[in-house]
Design a protein around this motif. Structure first.
Motif, PDB file in Angstrom:
ATOM      1  N   ALA A   1       0.962  -1.378   0.116  1.00  0.00           N
ATOM      2  CA  ALA A   1      -0.216   0.056  -0.003  1.00  0.00           C
ATOM      3  C   ALA A   1       0.865   1.128   0.205  1.00  0.00           C
ATOM      4  CB  ALA A   1      -1.369   0.597   1.095  1.00  0.00           C
ATOM      5  N   MET A   2       2.409   1.262   0.056  1.00  0.00           N
ATOM      6  CA  MET A   2       3.208   2.432   0.191  1.00  0.00           C
ATOM      7  C   MET A   2       3.369   2.862  -0.949  1.00  0.00           C
ATOM      8  SD  MET A   2       3.693   2.946   3.102  1.00  0.00           S
ATOM      9  CE  MET A   2       5.013   4.357   2.778  1.00  0.00           C
ATOM     10  N   GLN A   3       2.672   1.936  -2.185  1.00  0.00           N
ATOM     11  CA  GLN A   3       3.341   2.581  -3.187  1.00  0.00           C
ATOM     12  C   GLN A   3       1.815   3.655  -3.294  1.00  0.00           C
ATOM     13  OE1 GLN A   3       2.566  -0.723  -6.933  1.00  0.00           O
ATOM     14  NE2 GLN A   3       4.554  -1.069  -6.597  1.00  0.00           N
ATOM     15  N   GLY A   4       1.048   3.544  -3.248  1.00  0.00           N
ATOM     16  CA  GLY A   4      -0.127   4.513  -2.907  1.00  0.00           C
ATOM     17  C   GLY A   4       0.373   6.109  -2.945  1.00  0.00           C
ATOM     18  N   PHE A   5       0.726   5.823  -1.629  1.00  0.00           N
ATOM     19  CA  PHE A   5       1.659   7.460  -1.207  1.00  0.00           C
ATOM     20  C   PHE A   5       2.724   7.583  -2.006  1.00  0.00           C
ATOM     21  CE2 PHE A   5      -0.026   5.623   3.306  1.00  0.00           C
ATOM     22  CZ  PHE A   5      -0.902   6.639   3.048  1.00  0.00           C
ATOM     23  N   GLY A   6       3.286   6.083  -2.384  1.00  0.00           N
ATOM     24  CA  GLY A   6       4.424   7.309  -2.981  1.00  0.00           C
ATOM     25  C   GLY A   6       4.239   7.557  -4.616  1.00  0.00           C
ATOM     26  N   TYR A   7       3.265   6.652  -5.246  1.00  0.00           N
ATOM     27  CA  TYR A   7       2.407   7.716  -6.182  1.00  0.00           C
ATOM     28  C   TYR A   7       1.897   9.012  -6.087  1.00  0.00           C
ATOM     29  CZ  TYR A   7      -0.531   7.123 -10.883  1.00  0.00           C
ATOM     30  OH  TYR A   7      -1.445   7.387 -11.668  1.00  0.00           O
ATOM     31  N   LEU A   8       1.100   9.359  -5.240  1.00  0.00           N
ATOM     32  CA  LEU A   8       0.665  10.715  -4.459  1.00  0.00           C
ATOM     33  C   LEU A   8       2.105  10.674  -4.380  1.00  0.00           C
ATOM     34  CD1 LEU A   8      -1.631  12.418  -3.315  1.00  0.00           C
ATOM     35  CD2 LEU A   8      -1.768  11.167  -1.101  1.00  0.00           C
ATOM     36  N   THR A   9       3.106  11.135  -3.903  1.00  0.00           N
ATOM     37  CA  THR A   9       4.034  12.000  -3.199  1.00  0.00           C
ATOM     38  C   THR A   9       4.498  12.758  -5.161  1.00  0.00           C
ATOM     39  OG1 THR A   9       4.364  10.829  -1.149  1.00  0.00           O
ATOM     40  CG2 THR A   9       6.271  12.356  -2.194  1.00  0.00           C
ATOM     41  N   THR A  10       4.464  12.185  -6.179  1.00  0.00           N
ATOM     42  CA  THR A  10       4.611  12.311  -6.769  1.00  0.00           C
ATOM     43  C   THR A  10       4.309  13.627  -7.136  1.00  0.00           C
ATOM     44  OG1 THR A  10       3.478  10.753  -8.480  1.00  0.00           O
ATOM     45  CG2 THR A  10       5.869  10.012  -7.911  1.00  0.00           C
ATOM     46  N   GLY A  11       2.343  13.376  -7.252  1.00  0.00           N
ATOM     47  CA  GLY A  11       2.387  14.736  -8.055  1.00  0.00           C
ATOM     48  C   GLY A  11       2.125  15.549  -6.410  1.00  0.00           C
ATOM     49  N   ILE A  12       1.913  16.004  -4.801  1.00  0.00           N
ATOM     50  CA  ILE A  12       2.502  16.794  -3.874  1.00  0.00           C
ATOM     51  C   ILE A  12       3.472  17.141  -4.664  1.00  0.00           C
ATOM     52  CG2 ILE A  12       2.479  17.189  -1.803  1.00  0.00           C
ATOM     53  CD1 ILE A  12       0.351  15.045  -1.417  1.00  0.00           C
ATOM     54  N   VAL A  13       4.951  16.227  -4.762  1.00  0.00           N
ATOM     55  CA  VAL A  13       6.477  17.148  -4.692  1.00  0.00           C
ATOM     56  C   VAL A  13       6.570  17.487  -6.044  1.00  0.00           C
ATOM     57  CG1 VAL A  13       8.614  17.107  -5.217  1.00  0.00           C
ATOM     58  CG2 VAL A  13       7.249  15.759  -3.657  1.00  0.00           C
ATOM     59  N   ALA A  14       5.618  17.438  -7.483  1.00  0.00           N
ATOM     60  CA  ALA A  14       5.277  18.280  -8.571  1.00  0.00           C
ATOM     61  C   ALA A  14       4.505  19.713  -8.034  1.00  0.00           C
ATOM     62  CB  ALA A  14       5.012  18.043  -9.655  1.00  0.00           C
ATOM     63  N   VAL A  15       3.375  20.039  -7.734  1.00  0.00           N
ATOM     64  CA  VAL A  15       2.705  21.126  -7.749  1.00  0.00           C
ATOM     65  C   VAL A  15       3.604  21.988  -6.653  1.00  0.00           C
ATOM     66  CG1 VAL A  15       1.282  21.682  -5.723  1.00  0.00           C
ATOM     67  CG2 VAL A  15       0.538  19.530  -7.288  1.00  0.00           C
ATOM     68  N   ILE A  16       3.971  21.427  -5.457  1.00  0.00           N
ATOM     69  CA  ILE A  16       5.397  22.358  -4.845  1.00  0.00           C
ATOM     70  C   ILE A  16       5.980  23.076  -5.370  1.00  0.00           C
ATOM     71  CG2 ILE A  16       6.686  22.267  -2.894  1.00  0.00           C
ATOM     72  CD1 ILE A  16       5.413  20.025  -1.629  1.00  0.00           C
ATOM     73  N   LEU A  17       6.855  22.318  -6.718  1.00  0.00           N
ATOM     74  CA  LEU A  17       7.738  23.113  -7.536  1.00  0.00           C
ATOM     75  C   LEU A  17       7.502  23.577  -8.065  1.00  0.00           C
ATOM     76  CD1 LEU A  17       9.971  19.459  -8.265  1.00  0.00           C
ATOM     77  CD2 LEU A  17      10.627  21.329  -6.703  1.00  0.00           C
ATOM     78  N   LEU A  18       6.522  23.011  -8.827  1.00  0.00           N
ATOM     79  CA  LEU A  18       5.410  24.439  -9.793  1.00  0.00           C
ATOM     80  C   LEU A  18       5.443  25.511  -9.186  1.00  0.00           C
ATOM     81  CD1 LEU A  18       4.106  21.766 -11.908  1.00  0.00           C
ATOM     82  CD2 LEU A  18       5.260  22.769 -12.700  1.00  0.00           C
TER      83      LEU A  18
END
Length: 526
Positions: free
Chosen positions: A176-193
């Motif tokens: 299930a930690m895959q789900g958090f990894g998948y989610l984190t890609t979007g969150i980190v991208a939003v923060i960087l953008l």
């Protein structure tokens, strides 16, 4: 180091001691060691998902930076499929090596490969003989090998340390930690953008900072987990069944369960004498062929492999192409606005993961010990098939009626893939094979899944624009529905594993159901 020579009476005693050691693991109270094992394995899967699915947001950025629009389809395919090719190699290779050399010896190596290759991607550049896309493809094959190694190792280590009544939940929690990894890609991208918004609007080339940092961030969780993986003990089942060292296994069980070990100290321990059991079956190519030549064993390997293959055709077909699918409903594509195009792609990924992936994974964790693996897998395949049919046949009507409805149904397919076969296809292969082939069997099943992912990505890339830009996507969704139906059919070849020990599931003619070959003993010893 010498071996203790056993007699008929000794063999019976050794069988009993082995049963006692296994019973302690299977019936242990859930404690800190089990939590630690889940966390150490889970961080790896967090990293795996982050590295695999971050590329879904990176490729649109590469197109805008280096090609003034979309990345050429052949390069987009090469960058996305390369990690799956590497993952296939890693799953088969590490699966075999973990059975031959030991789980502990291989655990941690795959994370080191991921760290080096992730840094390599983030620092790649155009050269005279090697372009940036070519460099990314090379590094992603390497990172894929590390990710692939994580599948059989983490599954088998968690399985072999787990208690019988919590094994499914522990393995599901790791995955299930895959789900958090998948989610984190979007969150980190939003923060960087957000951080680079002004500079990106002024010059799209500044997206180069964003994608490099986004990729490079994947190193951090892997760095945290490396030490703990290198120091995790060997699993008692490997010590018992492959190293065939009963004394060491008993001591390891006592350490893991924090028992008083005084009763285990003996003259044999002091002299480091290996107490081995002559009834233990040895792993070899001929024994492997003999074991899987039996239909009752082969059908399990075929069923787990084919179910994973069918699942990954759809899971990676849509998972690595979210941006294409969202752009067809005008959710992520904003004409003439490069910043908002990549911003909406990141936000869309977050929405889909929050609605579908994360709840789906954790629904499995909390229900798997009550519902069982097979019921969850059947439910997931049935619902995914229905939803893909609905999206495929009603594609234009749904997207023209309501974008929100389309995104909801799209997220729902991911919910039932994760509360379903995406979790169970990982869990079951870590339970149904004997210790000497458990990692190899899991690697074969996982590798079959990656073959499905490779076929899906190549097919998606080659077919999506037939009849016009993204015009074939509705038909691809119908094809995914067909593969969900195939996955449903082969599920009936797989046994339910809930509540059974790993020895009961090994499906061997053995002594007292404990993994000993009757034919390993002479008639006189029997």
């Amino acid at each position: 180091m010498s071996t203790y020579n056993t007699t008929k009476l000794d063999t019976e005693q050794l069988n009993e001691r082995r049963r006692e050691a296994l019973a302690k693991i299977d019936n242990a109270e859930f404690g800190w060691f089990h939590i630690r094992a889940c966390l150490v394995a889970g961080v790896g899967f967090f990293t795996d998902a982050y590295d695999l699915f971050a590329i879904n947001l990176v490729t649109p950025m590469l197109g805008l930076i280096y090609y003034g629009g979309a990345l050429p389809s052949d390069l987009d395919l090469g960058i996305k499929v390369s990690a799956s090719v590497g993952t296939f190699i890693g799953q088969i290779g590490f699966g075999f090596l973990a059975d031959r050399l030991g789980r502990k010896k291989m655990y941690g190596i795959e994370l080191m490969i991921i760290i080096v290759a992730t840094l390599g991607q983030a620092l790649s550049g155009n050269g005279y003989t090697l372009s940036l896309p070519a460099a990314l493809i090379v590094w992603r094959v390497i990172v894929g090998i590390g990710i692939g190694g994580d599948y059989p190792l983490s599954a088998v280590i968690t399985s072999e340390f787990a208690t019988t009544n919590r094994r499914g939940a522990m393995m599901a929690a790791v995955f299930a930690m895959q789900g958090f990894g998948y989610l984190t890609t979007g969150i980190v991208a939003v923060i960087l953008l957000s951080a680079f918004k002004t500079s990106i609007i002024a010059n799209t080339q500044n997206l180069d900072y964003v994608w490099r940092i986004l990729i490079g961030f994947g190193c951090l969780p892997a760095l945290v987990a490396v030490y703990f993986r290198l120091t995790i003990p060997e699993t008692p089942r490997y010590v018992l069944d492959i190293e065939n060292n009963l004394n060491k296994a008993e001591r390891d069980v006592a350490v893991v369960l924090k028992e008083n070990r005084n009763h285990l100290q003996s003259e044999d321990d002091a002299n480091e004498i290996v107490i081995s059991n002559p009834a233990i079956a040895k792993g070899s190519f001929s024994d492997f062929c003999k074991y899987f030549s039996k239909w009752e064993n082969f059908k399990v390997l075929f069923g787990t492999s084919m179910a994973w293959f069918a699942l990954d055709v759809a899971f990676y077909g849509i998972g690595l192409n979210n941006s294409f699918i969202l752009s067809t409903i005008n959710f992520s594509s904003v004409k003439g606005d490069n910043f908002n195009t990549v911003w909406n792609a990141a936000v869309g990924q977050i929405i889909i993961v929050l609605l579908g992936s994360v709840p789906g994974y954790w629904a499995t964790v909390f229900t798997i010990e009550r519902l069982g693996r097979i019921k969850i897998q059947i439910l997931g395949f049935v619902m995914s098939c229905i939803l893909f049919c609905a999206l495929g046949f009603g594609y234009n009507q749904i997207k023209n009626t309501s974008v929100a409805l389309f995104v909801f149904l799209f997220a729902l397919t991911q919910f039932f893939q994760n509360f379903g076969p995406n979790s169970t296809t990982f869990i079951i292969p870590g339970e149904v094979f004997p210790t000497r082939y458990r990692s190899t069997g899991h690697g074969i099943a996982a590798g079959s899944g990656k073959l499905g992912a490779i076929i899906a990505q190549v097919g998606f890339s080659q077919l999506k624009d037939r009849g016009g830009p993204n015009a074939f996507i509705p038909n691809l969704l119908k094809i995914f529905a067909l593969f969900m139906f195939i996955g449903l059919l082969v599920t009936f070849l797989i046994p339910e594993t809930k509540g059974k020990t790993l020895e009961e599931l090994s499906n061997e003619d053995d002594v007292s159901g404990q993994g000993y070959h009757n034919n390993s003993l002479s008639e006189e010893e029997k």
